[in-house]
Design an enzyme around this catalytic site. Sequence first.
Site, PDB file in Angstrom:
ATOM      1  N   MET A  98       0.811  -1.216   0.000  1.00  0.00           N
ATOM      2  CA  MET A  98       0.000   0.000   0.000  1.00  0.00           C
ATOM      3  C   MET A  98       0.848   1.271   0.000  1.00  0.00           C
ATOM      4  SD  MET A  98      -2.781  -1.524  -0.273  1.00  0.00           S
ATOM      5  CE  MET A  98      -3.970  -0.188  -0.184  1.00  0.00           C
ATOM      6  N   ARG A  99       1.653   1.389  -1.032  1.00  0.00           N
ATOM      7  CA  ARG A  99       2.470   2.585  -1.213  1.00  0.00           C
ATOM      8  C   ARG A  99       2.411   2.993  -2.677  1.00  0.00           C
ATOM      9  NH1 ARG A  99       3.948   5.604   2.424  1.00  0.00           N
ATOM     10  NH2 ARG A  99       5.903   6.178   1.401  1.00  0.00           N
ATOM     11  N   ASN A 115       1.571  -5.823 -10.588  1.00  0.00           N
ATOM     12  CA  ASN A 115       0.644  -5.491  -9.503  1.00  0.00           C
ATOM     13  C   ASN A 115      -0.696  -6.158  -9.773  1.00  0.00           C
ATOM     14  OD1 ASN A 115      -0.329  -4.048  -7.181  1.00  0.00           O
ATOM     15  ND2 ASN A 115      -1.327  -2.597  -8.545  1.00  0.00           N
ATOM     16  N   HIS A 117      -4.842  -5.354  -9.032  1.00  0.00           N
ATOM     17  CA  HIS A 117      -5.754  -4.281  -8.636  1.00  0.00           C
ATOM     18  C   HIS A 117      -7.171  -4.850  -8.573  1.00  0.00           C
ATOM     19  CE1 HIS A 117      -7.177  -0.202  -8.123  1.00  0.00           C
ATOM     20  NE2 HIS A 117      -8.110  -0.445  -9.023  1.00  0.00           N
ATOM     21  N   THR A 149       3.333   0.901 -14.443  1.00  0.00           N
ATOM     22  CA  THR A 149       3.938   2.052 -15.111  1.00  0.00           C
ATOM     23  C   THR A 149       3.867   3.236 -14.146  1.00  0.00           C
ATOM     24  OG1 THR A 149       1.853   2.811 -16.072  1.00  0.00           O
ATOM     25  CG2 THR A 149       3.144   1.217 -17.361  1.00  0.00           C
ATOM     26  N   ASP A 153      -2.225   2.394 -11.660  1.00  0.00           N
ATOM     27  CA  ASP A 153      -3.170   1.371 -12.124  1.00  0.00           C
ATOM     28  C   ASP A 153      -3.378   1.388 -13.636  1.00  0.00           C
ATOM     29  OD1 ASP A 153      -3.489   0.479  -9.497  1.00  0.00           O
ATOM     30  OD2 ASP A 153      -5.090   1.900  -9.110  1.00  0.00           O
ATOM     31  N   GLN A 181     -10.727 -14.828  -6.487  1.00  0.00           N
ATOM     32  CA  GLN A 181     -10.261 -14.862  -7.880  1.00  0.00           C
ATOM     33  C   GLN A 181      -8.857 -14.283  -8.028  1.00  0.00           C
ATOM     34  OE1 GLN A 181     -11.945 -16.568 -10.299  1.00  0.00           O
ATOM     35  NE2 GLN A 181     -13.044 -17.104  -8.425  1.00  0.00           N
TER      36      GLN A 181
END
Length: 197
Positions: A98-99, A115, A117, A149, A153, A181
């Site tokens: 969480m950064r 990542n 999301h 990138t 997100d 999931q």
Amino acid sequence: MAGVNKNIVILISGSGSNMAAIVESSVKQGWQARFNARVSAVISNKAGAQGLAWAEEQGIATRALAHTRFASREAFDAALMTEIDRFEPVLVVLAGFMRILTPGFVQHYEGRLVNIHPSLLPAFTGLNTHQRAIDMGCRFAGATVHRVTSELDHGDILDQAVVPVLPDDTAETLAARVLTQEHVIYPRAVERLLAAG
């Protein structure tokens, strides 16, 4: 190249359930034998993160680096890069880390940083994704694995999973359904990246 381990470093901030799913999948799917790859380290920005204890139990190297000890985001990211680079990773996997990362950090790991999301990107970037999906009347929600990138997100989509939004859903019930999931698609996406070399 056969003798060189392909190290994966996972960054977490909390319970590390996605990290655990990746580690368990790496063992079950034989990543060491198939790709010469393994999760070599788990690093958290919180010393008390539950996921660190679990990773230690699996014999994985762990590090805690409290972001609160650093004067700036750049200083923290520089120290974090030093810790990560000790393991010479082929992939750096964000699993509930969480950064918001600095452009320099993202650039340093370009092509190696992934990542997950909790939305069907490009919809609902940022926070409170589940409540926002419910508030908008979405019939479906989900999760996305993507390359990181400098734009939050965004980046190439590597895998997605779709779940229905039920009439009586709360943000919590929807989050729980999406998380099941996430535990499927994140290990699968990492495995595909390893297979692609």
